[in-house]
Design a protein around this motif. Structure first.
Motif, PDB file in Angstrom:
ATOM      1  N   PHE A  94     -27.386  20.061 -15.931  1.00 64.36           N
ATOM      2  CA  PHE A  94     -28.779  20.419 -16.185  1.00 64.36           C
ATOM      3  C   PHE A  94     -28.833  21.926 -16.092  1.00 64.36           C
ATOM      4  CE2 PHE A  94     -33.211  18.964 -16.189  1.00 64.36           C
ATOM      5  CZ  PHE A  94     -33.853  20.144 -15.917  1.00 64.36           C
ATOM      6  N   ILE A  95     -29.079  22.603 -17.209  1.00 69.94           N
ATOM      7  CA  ILE A  95     -28.961  24.060 -17.203  1.00 69.94           C
ATOM      8  C   ILE A  95     -30.045  24.703 -18.059  1.00 69.94           C
ATOM      9  CG2 ILE A  95     -27.348  24.117 -19.145  1.00 69.94           C
ATOM     10  CD1 ILE A  95     -25.840  26.331 -17.616  1.00 69.94           C
ATOM     11  N   ALA A  96     -30.504  25.847 -17.598  1.00 70.36           N
ATOM     12  CA  ALA A  96     -31.379  26.688 -18.405  1.00 70.36           C
ATOM     13  C   ALA A  96     -30.494  27.801 -18.952  1.00 70.36           C
ATOM     14  CB  ALA A  96     -32.497  27.268 -17.546  1.00 70.36           C
ATOM     15  N   MET A  97     -30.492  27.950 -20.274  1.00 64.61           N
ATOM     16  CA  MET A  97     -29.604  28.919 -20.897  1.00 64.61           C
ATOM     17  C   MET A  97     -30.327  29.584 -22.057  1.00 64.61           C
ATOM     18  SD  MET A  97     -25.810  28.133 -22.445  1.00 64.61           S
ATOM     19  CE  MET A  97     -26.395  27.089 -23.760  1.00 64.61           C
ATOM     20  N   SER A  98     -30.112  30.870 -22.206  1.00 66.00           N
ATOM     21  CA  SER A  98     -30.712  31.594 -23.323  1.00 66.00           C
ATOM     22  C   SER A  98     -29.996  31.221 -24.620  1.00 66.00           C
ATOM     23  CB  SER A  98     -30.631  33.101 -23.081  1.00 66.00           C
ATOM     24  OG  SER A  98     -29.288  33.511 -23.012  1.00 66.00           O
ATOM     25  N   LEU A  99     -30.595  31.542 -25.732  1.00 66.67           N
ATOM     26  CA  LEU A  99     -30.005  31.196 -27.027  1.00 66.67           C
ATOM     27  C   LEU A  99     -28.644  31.848 -27.240  1.00 66.67           C
ATOM     28  CD1 LEU A  99     -33.135  31.323 -29.348  1.00 66.67           C
ATOM     29  CD2 LEU A  99     -31.896  29.307 -28.552  1.00 66.67           C
ATOM     30  N   ASP A 100     -28.397  32.980 -26.570  1.00 70.64           N
ATOM     31  CA  ASP A 100     -27.103  33.640 -26.718  1.00 70.64           C
ATOM     32  C   ASP A 100     -26.078  33.168 -25.681  1.00 70.64           C
ATOM     33  OD1 ASP A 100     -28.323  34.890 -24.581  1.00 70.64           O
ATOM     34  OD2 ASP A 100     -28.023  36.928 -25.312  1.00 70.64           O
ATOM     35  N   GLY A 101     -26.405  32.103 -24.942  1.00 67.59           N
ATOM     36  CA  GLY A 101     -25.437  31.456 -24.075  1.00 67.59           C
ATOM     37  C   GLY A 101     -25.374  31.947 -22.641  1.00 67.59           C
ATOM     38  N   TYR A 102     -26.356  32.721 -22.193  1.00 66.55           N
ATOM     39  CA  TYR A 102     -26.332  33.238 -20.828  1.00 66.55           C
ATOM     40  C   TYR A 102     -27.327  32.496 -19.934  1.00 66.55           C
ATOM     41  CZ  TYR A 102     -23.564  37.080 -22.609  1.00 66.55           C
ATOM     42  OH  TYR A 102     -22.569  37.823 -23.180  1.00 66.55           O
ATOM     43  N   ILE A 103     -27.003  32.426 -18.631  1.00 66.11           N
ATOM     44  CA  ILE A 103     -27.920  31.822 -17.675  1.00 66.11           C
ATOM     45  C   ILE A 103     -28.592  32.874 -16.809  1.00 66.11           C
ATOM     46  CG2 ILE A 103     -26.804  29.559 -17.653  1.00 66.11           C
ATOM     47  CD1 ILE A 103     -25.423  30.353 -15.051  1.00 66.11           C
ATOM     48  N   ALA A 104     -28.168  34.123 -16.942  1.00 62.85           N
ATOM     49  CA  ALA A 104     -28.785  35.242 -16.220  1.00 62.85           C
ATOM     50  C   ALA A 104     -28.710  36.472 -17.107  1.00 62.85           C
ATOM     51  CB  ALA A 104     -28.053  35.497 -14.907  1.00 62.85           C
ATOM     52  N   ASP A 105     -29.584  37.453 -16.852  1.00 66.58           N
ATOM     53  CA  ASP A 105     -29.515  38.690 -17.632  1.00 66.58           C
ATOM     54  C   ASP A 105     -28.364  39.560 -17.122  1.00 66.58           C
ATOM     55  OD1 ASP A 105     -30.425  40.114 -15.350  1.00 66.58           O
ATOM     56  OD2 ASP A 105     -32.506  40.092 -16.034  1.00 66.58           O
ATOM     57  N   SER A 106     -28.200  40.749 -17.687  1.00 69.70           N
ATOM     58  CA  SER A 106     -27.058  41.610 -17.347  1.00 69.70           C
ATOM     59  C   SER A 106     -27.052  42.062 -15.890  1.00 69.70           C
ATOM     60  CB  SER A 106     -27.021  42.830 -18.271  1.00 69.70           C
ATOM     61  OG  SER A 106     -28.205  43.595 -18.102  1.00 69.70           O
ATOM     62  N   LYS A 107     -28.199  41.963 -15.210  1.00 68.96           N
ATOM     63  CA  LYS A 107     -28.281  42.333 -13.792  1.00 68.96           C
ATOM     64  C   LYS A 107     -28.287  41.106 -12.883  1.00 68.96           C
ATOM     65  CE  LYS A 107     -30.680  46.608 -14.789  1.00 68.96           C
ATOM     66  NZ  LYS A 107     -31.906  47.365 -14.658  1.00 68.96           N
ATOM     67  N   GLY A 108     -28.061  39.926 -13.442  1.00 76.04           N
ATOM     68  CA  GLY A 108     -28.032  38.704 -12.654  1.00 76.04           C
ATOM     69  C   GLY A 108     -29.392  38.053 -12.469  1.00 76.04           C
TER      70      GLY A 108
END
Length: 123
Positions: free
Chosen positions: A7-21
């Motif tokens: 069960f995951i929340a993921m952005s369209l570009d495949g990340y679960i966190a931004d560049s700063k976490g």
């Protein structure tokens, strides 16, 4: 054998966190009333949570610093840091695969959390 799901929340570009976490992007862009709450249904079927140190730290310092939101579950924090464990929060320095194998033998419903959730169920 238990079924394993994520069960995951993921952005369209495949990340679960931004560049700063950070995970501020999870708040969306407006009223959240229209979204289906699948998370609440998902957690009804679990009793154990697995997460890494970074996720734990983010929960207790940023996302929910005043209240441990997983009080209804036994939580395992997988880390190389040494901290005292309690009945509900257990800090462990083990291979996550070995931990899951061990828990599968003694628990009915397990899931992991790293902004994503891994679920183990009997179905």
């Amino acid at each position: 054998m238990r079924k394993v799901s994520l069960f995951i929340a993921m952005s369209l570009d495949g990340y679960i966190a931004d560049s700063k976490g950070g995970v501020d992007w999870l708040k969306g862009q407006g009223n959240d009333d229209e979204n289906i709450d699948t998370y609440s249904e998902f957690i009804k079927n679990i009793d154990t949570i697995l997460m890494g140190w970074n996720t734990y730290y983010q929960v207790v310092t940023e996302l929910s610093p005043k209240k441990w939101i997983y009080n209804d579950f036994t939580t395992y924090i997988i880390t190389h840091k040494e901290y005292p464990s309690s009945e509900k929060i257990r800090f462990v320095s083990v291979d996550p695969i070995d931990l899951v194998k061990s828990l599968k033998e003694e628990r009915e419903r397990i899931f992991g959390y790293a902004v994503g959730l891994i679920s183990f169920s009997s179905s």
